[in-house]
Motif scaffolding. Structure first.
Motif, PDB file in Angstrom:
ATOM      1  N   GLN A 274       0.700  -1.210   0.050  1.00 17.59           N
ATOM      2  CA  GLN A 274       0.092   0.089  -0.079  1.00 17.59           C
ATOM      3  C   GLN A 274       0.911   1.242   0.120  1.00 17.59           C
ATOM      4  O   GLN A 274       0.622   2.182  -0.707  1.00 17.59           O
ATOM      5  CB  GLN A 274      -0.958   0.000   1.204  1.00 17.59           C
ATOM      6  N   LYS A 275       2.066   1.183   0.867  1.00 21.45           N
ATOM      7  CA  LYS A 275       2.738   2.329   1.029  1.00 21.45           C
ATOM      8  C   LYS A 275       3.400   2.546  -0.223  1.00 21.45           C
ATOM      9  O   LYS A 275       3.506   3.849  -0.755  1.00 21.45           O
ATOM     10  CB  LYS A 275       3.885   2.185   2.019  1.00 21.45           C
ATOM     11  N   LYS A 276       3.965   1.511  -1.109  1.00 22.35           N
ATOM     12  CA  LYS A 276       4.671   1.712  -2.141  1.00 22.35           C
ATOM     13  C   LYS A 276       3.794   2.318  -3.503  1.00 22.35           C
ATOM     14  O   LYS A 276       4.239   2.824  -4.160  1.00 22.35           O
ATOM     15  CB  LYS A 276       5.286   0.430  -2.654  1.00 22.35           C
ATOM     16  N   SER A 277       2.335   1.630  -3.430  1.00 22.78           N
ATOM     17  CA  SER A 277       1.762   1.997  -4.559  1.00 22.78           C
ATOM     18  C   SER A 277       1.041   3.574  -4.296  1.00 22.78           C
ATOM     19  O   SER A 277       0.604   4.008  -5.522  1.00 22.78           O
ATOM     20  CB  SER A 277       0.492   1.013  -4.671  1.00 22.78           C
ATOM     21  N   GLY A 278       0.790   3.941  -3.254  1.00 19.28           N
ATOM     22  CA  GLY A 278       0.189   5.190  -2.909  1.00 19.28           C
ATOM     23  C   GLY A 278      -1.316   5.004  -3.093  1.00 19.28           C
ATOM     24  O   GLY A 278      -1.879   5.935  -3.056  1.00 19.28           O
ATOM     25  N   ARG A 279      -1.878   3.720  -3.141  1.00 17.78           N
ATOM     26  CA  ARG A 279      -3.421   3.785  -3.350  1.00 17.78           C
ATOM     27  C   ARG A 279      -3.779   3.447  -2.283  1.00 17.78           C
ATOM     28  O   ARG A 279      -3.342   3.129  -0.972  1.00 17.78           O
ATOM     29  CB  ARG A 279      -3.567   2.344  -4.251  1.00 17.78           C
ATOM     30  N   THR A 280      -5.000   3.553  -2.149  1.00 19.00           N
ATOM     31  CA  THR A 280      -5.920   3.189  -0.817  1.00 19.00           C
ATOM     32  C   THR A 280      -5.993   1.942  -0.526  1.00 19.00           C
ATOM     33  O   THR A 280      -6.429   0.885  -1.565  1.00 19.00           O
ATOM     34  CB  THR A 280      -7.550   3.905  -0.966  1.00 19.00           C
ATOM     35  N   TYR A 281      -5.826   1.385   0.859  1.00 19.09           N
ATOM     36  CA  TYR A 281      -6.384  -0.037   1.076  1.00 19.09           C
ATOM     37  C   TYR A 281      -7.244   0.421   2.236  1.00 19.09           C
ATOM     38  O   TYR A 281      -6.990   1.000   3.233  1.00 19.09           O
ATOM     39  CB  TYR A 281      -5.213  -0.663   1.525  1.00 19.09           C
ATOM     40  N   MET A 282      -8.402  -0.591   2.474  1.00 25.77           N
ATOM     41  CA  MET A 282      -9.182  -0.390   3.468  1.00 25.77           C
ATOM     42  C   MET A 282      -9.814  -1.753   3.597  1.00 25.77           C
ATOM     43  O   MET A 282     -10.293  -2.505   2.918  1.00 25.77           O
ATOM     44  CB  MET A 282     -10.317   0.503   3.206  1.00 25.77           C
ATOM     45  N   MET A 283      -9.762  -2.265   4.916  1.00 29.69           N
ATOM     46  CA  MET A 283     -10.410  -3.623   5.190  1.00 29.69           C
ATOM     47  C   MET A 283     -11.787  -3.235   5.636  1.00 29.69           C
ATOM     48  O   MET A 283     -12.150  -2.236   6.479  1.00 29.69           O
ATOM     49  CB  MET A 283      -9.797  -4.210   6.499  1.00 29.69           C
ATOM     50  N   MET A 284     -12.844  -3.887   4.971  1.00 29.45           N
ATOM     51  CA  MET A 284     -14.094  -3.630   4.947  1.00 29.45           C
ATOM     52  C   MET A 284     -14.871  -4.193   6.476  1.00 29.45           C
ATOM     53  O   MET A 284     -15.770  -5.020   6.579  1.00 29.45           O
ATOM     54  CB  MET A 284     -14.819  -3.956   3.742  1.00 29.45           C
ATOM     55  N   GLU A 285     -14.439  -3.711   7.498  1.00 29.37           N
ATOM     56  CA  GLU A 285     -14.759  -4.247   8.793  1.00 29.37           C
ATOM     57  C   GLU A 285     -16.266  -3.542   9.239  1.00 29.37           C
ATOM     58  O   GLU A 285     -16.363  -2.576   9.295  1.00 29.37           O
ATOM     59  CB  GLU A 285     -13.874  -3.860   9.984  1.00 29.37           C
ATOM     60  N   THR A 286     -17.195  -4.375   9.126  1.00 29.92           N
ATOM     61  CA  THR A 286     -18.548  -4.151   9.276  1.00 29.92           C
ATOM     62  C   THR A 286     -18.857  -3.488  10.642  1.00 29.92           C
ATOM     63  O   THR A 286     -19.737  -2.671  10.575  1.00 29.92           O
ATOM     64  CB  THR A 286     -19.619  -5.291   8.890  1.00 29.92           C
ATOM     65  N   VAL A 287     -18.575  -3.977  11.642  1.00 27.62           N
ATOM     66  CA  VAL A 287     -19.025  -3.667  12.982  1.00 27.62           C
ATOM     67  C   VAL A 287     -18.482  -2.075  13.339  1.00 27.62           C
ATOM     68  O   VAL A 287     -19.583  -1.632  13.880  1.00 27.62           O
ATOM     69  CB  VAL A 287     -18.095  -4.829  14.077  1.00 27.62           C
ATOM     70  N   VAL A 288     -17.483  -1.714  12.803  1.00 28.58           N
ATOM     71  CA  VAL A 288     -17.377  -0.245  13.206  1.00 28.58           C
ATOM     72  C   VAL A 288     -18.024   0.739  12.424  1.00 28.58           C
ATOM     73  O   VAL A 288     -17.971   1.954  12.549  1.00 28.58           O
ATOM     74  CB  VAL A 288     -15.968  -0.251  12.986  1.00 28.58           C
ATOM     75  N   TYR A 289     -19.002  -0.044  11.609  1.00 28.31           N
ATOM     76  CA  TYR A 289     -20.204   0.783  10.706  1.00 28.31           C
ATOM     77  C   TYR A 289     -21.332   0.548  11.202  1.00 28.31           C
ATOM     78  O   TYR A 289     -22.348   1.054  10.585  1.00 28.31           O
ATOM     79  CB  TYR A 289     -19.763   1.041   9.343  1.00 28.31           C
ATOM     80  N   SER A 290     -21.636  -0.344  12.073  1.00 25.85           N
ATOM     81  CA  SER A 290     -22.924  -0.914  12.650  1.00 25.85           C
ATOM     82  C   SER A 290     -23.446   0.341  13.365  1.00 25.85           C
ATOM     83  O   SER A 290     -22.918   1.076  13.980  1.00 25.85           O
ATOM     84  CB  SER A 290     -22.906  -1.915  13.383  1.00 25.85           C
ATOM     85  N   ARG A 291     -24.835   0.248  13.439  1.00 24.93           N
ATOM     86  CA  ARG A 291     -25.480   1.336  13.923  1.00 24.93           C
ATOM     87  C   ARG A 291     -25.363   1.364  15.661  1.00 24.93           C
ATOM     88  O   ARG A 291     -25.195   2.402  16.494  1.00 24.93           O
ATOM     89  CB  ARG A 291     -26.926   1.380  13.814  1.00 24.93           C
ATOM     90  N   GLU A 292     -25.131   0.108  16.105  1.00 25.15           N
ATOM     91  CA  GLU A 292     -24.772   0.070  17.595  1.00 25.15           C
ATOM     92  C   GLU A 292     -23.557   0.625  17.771  1.00 25.15           C
ATOM     93  O   GLU A 292     -23.342   1.206  18.855  1.00 25.15           O
ATOM     94  CB  GLU A 292     -24.773  -1.416  18.035  1.00 25.15           C
ATOM     95  N   TYR A 293     -22.471   0.172  17.077  1.00 29.06           N
ATOM     96  CA  TYR A 293     -21.306   0.843  17.364  1.00 29.06           C
ATOM     97  C   TYR A 293     -21.203   2.495  17.087  1.00 29.06           C
ATOM     98  O   TYR A 293     -20.660   3.058  17.966  1.00 29.06           O
ATOM     99  CB  TYR A 293     -20.067   0.241  16.576  1.00 29.06           C
ATOM    100  N   LEU A 294     -21.685   2.841  16.155  1.00 33.11           N
ATOM    101  CA  LEU A 294     -21.836   4.117  15.856  1.00 33.11           C
ATOM    102  C   LEU A 294     -22.487   5.085  17.265  1.00 33.11           C
ATOM    103  O   LEU A 294     -22.263   6.061  17.295  1.00 33.11           O
ATOM    104  CB  LEU A 294     -22.581   4.574  14.535  1.00 33.11           C
ATOM    105  N   PHE A 295     -23.458   4.273  17.468  1.00 34.90           N
ATOM    106  CA  PHE A 295     -24.166   4.775  18.661  1.00 34.90           C
ATOM    107  C   PHE A 295     -23.475   5.075  20.073  1.00 34.90           C
ATOM    108  O   PHE A 295     -23.222   6.078  20.659  1.00 34.90           O
ATOM    109  CB  PHE A 295     -25.431   4.049  19.203  1.00 34.90           C
ATOM    110  N   ALA A 296     -22.540   3.982  20.152  1.00 36.14           N
ATOM    111  CA  ALA A 296     -21.593   3.906  21.296  1.00 36.14           C
ATOM    112  C   ALA A 296     -20.511   4.882  21.164  1.00 36.14           C
ATOM    113  O   ALA A 296     -20.023   5.768  22.078  1.00 36.14           O
ATOM    114  CB  ALA A 296     -21.013   2.726  21.772  1.00 36.14           C
ATOM    115  N   LYS A 297     -20.166   5.086  19.881  1.00 36.72           N
ATOM    116  CA  LYS A 297     -19.232   5.834  19.625  1.00 36.72           C
ATOM    117  C   LYS A 297     -19.457   7.285  19.760  1.00 36.72           C
ATOM    118  O   LYS A 297     -18.789   8.447  20.359  1.00 36.72           O
ATOM    119  CB  LYS A 297     -18.341   5.678  18.144  1.00 36.72           C
ATOM    120  N   ASP A 298     -20.559   7.636  19.386  1.00 41.06           N
ATOM    121  CA  ASP A 298     -21.129   9.034  19.263  1.00 41.06           C
ATOM    122  C   ASP A 298     -21.404   9.498  20.834  1.00 41.06           C
ATOM    123  O   ASP A 298     -20.934  10.471  21.411  1.00 41.06           O
ATOM    124  CB  ASP A 298     -22.737   8.991  18.725  1.00 41.06           C
TER     125      ASP A 298
END
Ligand SMILES: NC(=O)c1ccc[n+]([C@@H]2O[C@H](COP(=O)([O-])OP(=O)(O)OC[C@H]3O[C@@H](n4cnc5c(N)ncnc54)[C@H](O)[C@@H]3O)[C@@H](O)[C@H]2O)c1
Length: 374
Positions: A112-136
């Motif tokens: 990723q560093k060498k290419s300069g492109r985006t890498y993202m692991m698509m972890e569902t829990v940290v975008y779930s409504r329950e997590y977003l509620f706790a984070k907020d």
């Protein structure tokens, strides 16, 4: 980059759920799909109206029209496909886990560093409504000081595809590790809370025909890990086989003022515990709000906010706490340079390596294992 991001989805089991979301995102072109079985590939392409189709991942990567790949292939393929795509100059979204060894995680971070492109692991829990509620609640100061974090992910994987039988539980731990680290992070300010060491114990024993695949005997793996620069310790529990438990993906935050506990039984509302009230008033169930308002109008329905039977075919991507459209949006914004990928490559590696190092600790009888900082 400018203009619409031309996306190719690789692996069309779980992966197919994301097709309609990209199709309706204003900054994406749902350009191509890829799976090896031609008949299944065509069935999916016909269902969603995707014209460009590949049975070969290598051929897909040669297509200059592909800006980004979203990988949803079997676990053993994640790392090599991510590295090949980054080396071919593509942006990469990849489902969990990032890989199954420290070396795989290291190679992706370097590519990723060498290419300069985006890498993202698509972890569902940290975008779930329950997590977003706790984070907020935490970000607004309602919880007070975080004193402890706990994640658990229990699932019965009997009968799942060939790479699952006997998989060490902690090799697939990102659903319970990630919320514990994400809640203490602030990606917009470049702050990522990272785990530094882990102690894990294995408990019980799965059947011999399962153990032989990965030489991993434990029914349950339970770990505590230390967070760099923090006095907070997190605990995570995983099980995959020979354990009686309804599916649970859960996350609890113990705060100094208010604590949040996600789930005991599927369908029940989470509980908030308020300090300082008469004992019987301390716990109360809460309805978790929807965070669809953070998304472009066209993909808000994929959080599951609209319960209209006539829309069901469009709501295919509403699973995992309504996280899918948030993942798609965050990835596209990262590719377009408008916000950081969360989790980015080093953060994805850390979340994944907590589990890899935890399993190593369990196999060594519970000795502390340092997590490499990439
Ligand atoms: N909540 C979550 O984050 C979540 C939920 C479900 C699945 N997943 C992950 O998604 C992945 C896929 O899960 P699934 O249940 O759909 O698995 P699956 O094994 O049923 O499907 C895998 C898909 O990948 C395709 N494929 C395999 N090798 C390929 C190759 N070399 N080139 C192109 N396509 C290839 C297969 O044809 C199939 O379409 C898994 O890694 C799993 O861990 C994550």
């Amino acid at each position: 980059m400018a203009g619409k991001v031309r996306v190719a989805i690789v692996g069309l089991g779980f992966g197919a759920e994301f097709i309609p979301i990209y199709q309706q995102h204003p900054d994406a072109e749902m350009y191509a799909i890829c799976r090896r079985n031609k008949a299944e590939l065509d069935a999916c392409g016909d269902q969603f109206g995707v014209a460009k189709r590949y049975t070969s991942y290598e051929e897909l990567l040669k297509d200059p029209n592909v800006d980004a790949v979203h990988i949803n292939s079997p676990i053993p393929d994640h790392a090599k496909q991510s590295i090949a795509a980054l080396n071919a100059g593509k942006h990469v979204a990849c489902t969990v886990p990032m890989g199954v060894s420290i070396e795989e995680c290291r190679q992706i971070v370097e590519a990723q560093k060498k290419s300069g492109r985006t890498y993202m692991m698509m972890e569902t829990v940290v975008y779930s409504r329950e997590y977003l509620f706790a984070k907020d609640l935490y970000d607004r100061g309602v919880l007070g000081r975080i004193q402890f974090l706990r994640g658990s992910h229990q699932q019965d994987m009997h009968g799942w595809p060939h790479y699952w039988p006997g998989l060490p539980p902690m090799w697939y731990a990102t659903h319970c590790v990630s919320p514990c680290l994400a809640i203490l992070s602030d990606p917009e300010k470049g702050k990522a809370a990272l785990a530094e060491s882990v102690v894990c114990h294995g408990s019980g024993r799965i059947s011999d025909d399962l153990i032989k695949h990965y030489n991993s005997p434990f029914a349950i793996e339970s770990a505590t890990f230390k967070i760099k620069g923090s006095d907070v310790v997190a605990e995570v529990t995983r099980s995959l086989f020979d354990t009686a438990r309804q599916y649970r993906e859960s996350f609890d935050v113990t705060g100094s003022n208010v604590s949040f506990e996600w789930q005991q039984v599927e369908g029940e509302d989470p509980v908030l515990h308020m300090r300082g009230l008469p004992e019987h008033q301390i716990p109360r169930r809460v309805k978790v709000p929807d965070f669809a308002g953070r998304l472009p109008e066209g993909i808000r329905k994929f959080t599951g906010a609209i319960h209209d039977a006539t829309h069901l075919s469009f709501l295919q991507g509403a699973g995992h706490g309504g996280s899918h459209p948030h993942l798609v949006h965050n990835f596209l914004m990262a590719v377009l340079g408008k916000q950081p990928a969360f989790p980015d490559a080093p953060t994805s590696a850390n979340w994944t390596m907590v589990g890899i190092c935890a399993h190593e600790s369990a196999m060594k009888g519970g000795t502390r294992v340092e997590i490499p900082q990439l």
